[in-house]
Write a protein that holds these residues in place. Structure first.
Motif, PDB file in Angstrom:
ATOM      1  N   LYS A 242       0.837  -1.193   0.000  1.00 56.92           N
ATOM      2  CA  LYS A 242       0.000   0.000   0.000  1.00 56.92           C
ATOM      3  C   LYS A 242       0.878   1.252   0.000  1.00 56.92           C
ATOM      4  O   LYS A 242       1.994   1.252   0.523  1.00 56.92           O
ATOM      5  CB  LYS A 242      -0.922   0.028   1.223  1.00 56.92           C
ATOM      6  N   ALA A 243       0.367   2.313  -0.583  1.00 56.90           N
ATOM      7  CA  ALA A 243       1.078   3.583  -0.629  1.00 56.90           C
ATOM      8  C   ALA A 243       0.073   4.717  -0.480  1.00 56.90           C
ATOM      9  O   ALA A 243      -1.104   4.563  -0.800  1.00 56.90           O
ATOM     10  CB  ALA A 243       1.862   3.725  -1.926  1.00 56.90           C
ATOM     11  N   GLU A 244       0.558   5.837   0.025  1.00 59.65           N
ATOM     12  CA  GLU A 244      -0.276   7.023   0.163  1.00 59.65           C
ATOM     13  C   GLU A 244      -0.071   7.935  -1.040  1.00 59.65           C
ATOM     14  O   GLU A 244       1.061   8.240  -1.411  1.00 59.65           O
ATOM     15  CB  GLU A 244       0.065   7.771   1.452  1.00 59.65           C
ATOM     16  N   LEU A 245      -1.170   8.343  -1.635  1.00 61.32           N
ATOM     17  CA  LEU A 245      -1.128   9.201  -2.822  1.00 61.32           C
ATOM     18  C   LEU A 245      -1.733  10.553  -2.481  1.00 61.32           C
ATOM     19  O   LEU A 245      -2.814  10.624  -1.873  1.00 61.32           O
ATOM     20  CB  LEU A 245      -1.884   8.539  -3.968  1.00 61.32           C
ATOM     21  N   THR A 246      -1.059  11.614  -2.866  1.00 54.60           N
ATOM     22  CA  THR A 246      -1.567  12.973  -2.686  1.00 54.60           C
ATOM     23  C   THR A 246      -1.449  13.730  -3.997  1.00 54.60           C
ATOM     24  O   THR A 246      -0.548  13.466  -4.800  1.00 54.60           O
ATOM     25  CB  THR A 246      -0.794  13.725  -1.589  1.00 54.60           C
ATOM     26  N   VAL A 247      -2.383  14.671  -4.188  1.00 51.19           N
ATOM     27  CA  VAL A 247      -2.378  15.502  -5.391  1.00 51.19           C
ATOM     28  C   VAL A 247      -2.470  16.964  -4.971  1.00 51.19           C
ATOM     29  O   VAL A 247      -3.058  17.292  -3.927  1.00 51.19           O
ATOM     30  CB  VAL A 247      -3.562  15.137  -6.312  1.00 51.19           C
ATOM     31  N   PHE A 255      -4.998   9.433  -0.538  1.00 50.73           N
ATOM     32  CA  PHE A 255      -5.713   8.322  -1.150  1.00 50.73           C
ATOM     33  C   PHE A 255      -4.818   7.083  -1.063  1.00 50.73           C
ATOM     34  O   PHE A 255      -3.589   7.189  -1.113  1.00 50.73           O
ATOM     35  CB  PHE A 255      -6.049   8.626  -2.612  1.00 50.73           C
ATOM     36  N   THR A 256      -5.447   5.944  -0.936  1.00 48.61           N
ATOM     37  CA  THR A 256      -4.698   4.692  -0.811  1.00 48.61           C
ATOM     38  C   THR A 256      -4.553   4.032  -2.166  1.00 48.61           C
ATOM     39  O   THR A 256      -5.544   3.754  -2.850  1.00 48.61           O
ATOM     40  CB  THR A 256      -5.397   3.726   0.156  1.00 48.61           C
ATOM     41  N   ALA A 257      -3.310   3.796  -2.560  1.00 50.60           N
ATOM     42  CA  ALA A 257      -3.004   3.116  -3.821  1.00 50.60           C
ATOM     43  C   ALA A 257      -2.356   1.771  -3.515  1.00 50.60           C
ATOM     44  O   ALA A 257      -1.696   1.603  -2.493  1.00 50.60           O
ATOM     45  CB  ALA A 257      -2.078   3.963  -4.675  1.00 50.60           C
ATOM     46  N   THR A 258      -2.561   0.822  -4.400  1.00 52.46           N
ATOM     47  CA  THR A 258      -2.035  -0.542  -4.234  1.00 52.46           C
ATOM     48  C   THR A 258      -1.103  -0.874  -5.390  1.00 52.46           C
ATOM     49  O   THR A 258      -1.445  -0.630  -6.555  1.00 52.46           O
ATOM     50  CB  THR A 258      -3.178  -1.567  -4.185  1.00 52.46           C
TER      51      THR A 258
END
Length: 384
Positions: A242-247, A255-258
């Motif tokens: 899992k990784a944390e995504l920000t814009v 947001f949680t990305a896989t």
């Protein structure tokens, strides 16, 4: 009377001389003692003071990288037939369903081609009917020995040729009819129209080059995130992480990305591996084509230990560290450095968990040397 007075005047002078002599003797004694103490101190070996710390478990270093966002599926819609745009039904930003009509193309040239193909097919069928009846009559004449085998075979060959011509004309009609189905542009899947590059009455040409698409349909309910991870960090990432995504347009929101897949190859020009992640976008807050930041919390390493860079000793024997052994004796160990993370160094081998590492080894330190643990280090070690 004068003699008595003279004797009384000499007494203070004698007393002063005695005091002066005593002072000189005392000064000499003190000077000799100071010199002896200095000689003694110089002959006594100096025990260097060092600070120590345990070799700690290697904590996983977080990874922060820039990434780009792409739609889960993106379909540029090109013209398969030439003509004029008759009408369009959806504009940019409009949601569409699979099979929904986007636009209609008017194709007068293709319509004429279809009429011509059908006429040629009718002619070929008429010729086939005549050739079939002729071949049948000649076969009957051959039975009555009225004609030769050569002549009968020629008529049978002509029938086969006419049948092939009919098949070719039928295929041509089918081809034109298949092209006519492309006069209606449809959405290939559920999504959103993200581009419209045509309008009513525009001349439509057959094309497939980037920039000539009439519409672009994108599935943005789920997005793909692409990130280039440097080679020295790819070992810390695996499928399913899992990784944390920000814009930038959503400050303070993550947001949680896989991690979905790894390219399993290092790009020679960038020295990085391309990694694909997926993220749900049911709320439509993430925009395809945009820039994003990815944060990985790398797992803690169970095999490696970490030490400060100041503890390293570099000499002709290689890379070493000095550890505190029994009775404050130094034990120098040969190590293998895994990664240099700046504030700490990963030790791949050579150290045991719990080794007391000397953080500031003196110059020329060797195994067996005696050191003194600094008071500040001892006090810090005693604290819970």
């Amino acid at each position: 009377m004068q003699t008595k007075t003279s004797r009384m005047g000499h007494k203070p002078l004698a007393l002063g001389l005695i005091v002066l002599a005593a002072a000189l003797v005392a000064a000499g004694v003190l000077s000799r003692r100071s010199v002896a103490e200095q000689v003694k101190e110089a002959s006594t070996p100096v025990v260097p003071a060092v600070s120590i710390l345990p070799a700690g478990q290697m904590a996983g270093a977080p990874i922060d990288l820039s990434a780009r966002i792409e739609p889960w599926a993106r379909a540029p819609i090109y013209a398969r037939v030439s003509g004029y745009l008759k009408s369009w039904n959806v504009d940019i930003g409009a949601p569409v369903k699979s099979g929904q009509t986007l636009a209609d193309i008017e194709t007068p040239d293709l319509d004429q081609q279809l009429l011509q193909a059908k006429a040629e097919l009718a002619t070929a069928r008429s010729n086939l009917t005549l050739a079939a009846s002729t071949a049948k009559r000649w076969q009957g004449l051959l039975t009555a020995d009225a004609v030769s085998h050569q002549e009968a075979d020629e008529k049978a060959g002509d029938l086969a040729a006419k049948q092939s011509a009919v098949n070719a004309m039928q295929a041509n009609v089918d081809r034109v009819q298949a092209l006519q189905r492309y006069t209606r542009l449809v959405a290939p899947f559920d999504g959103v129209v993200t581009a419209r590059n045509t309008d009513v009455g525009a001349l439509i040409n057959v094309g497939g080059t980037p920039g000539s698409e009439l519409f672009v349909v994108s599935d943005i309910s789920r997005l793909r995130v692409y990130v280039n991870v440097p080679q020295r960090q790819v070992a810390a990432i695996k499928v399913g992480d899992k990784a944390e995504l920000t814009v930038p347009e959503r400050p303070g929101k993550t947001f949680t990305a896989t991690v979905q897949s790894l390219s399993q190859a290092i790009n020679a020009s960038s020295g990085a591996m391309l990694i694909q992640l997926t993220v749900q976008n049911d709320s439509r807050e993430l925009l395809p084509g945009g820039y994003a930041s990815i944060h990985f919390d790398a797992p803690q390493s169970t095999a490696s230990l970490s030490i400060p860079p100041s503890a390293l000793i570099f000499n002709k024997a290689g890379t070493q560290v000095a550890t505190l052994g029994k009775d404050n004796h130094v034990v120098v160990k040969q190590i293998t450095v895994g990664r240099d993370l700046g504030n700490v160094v990963e030790v791949a081998s050579g150290l045991d968990k719990g080794d007391q590492v000397i953080a500031n080894p003196p110059d020329g330190v060797a195994t067996g040397d005696v050191v003194r643990v600094a008071a500040a280090t001892a006090n810090a070690k005693a604290k819970p």
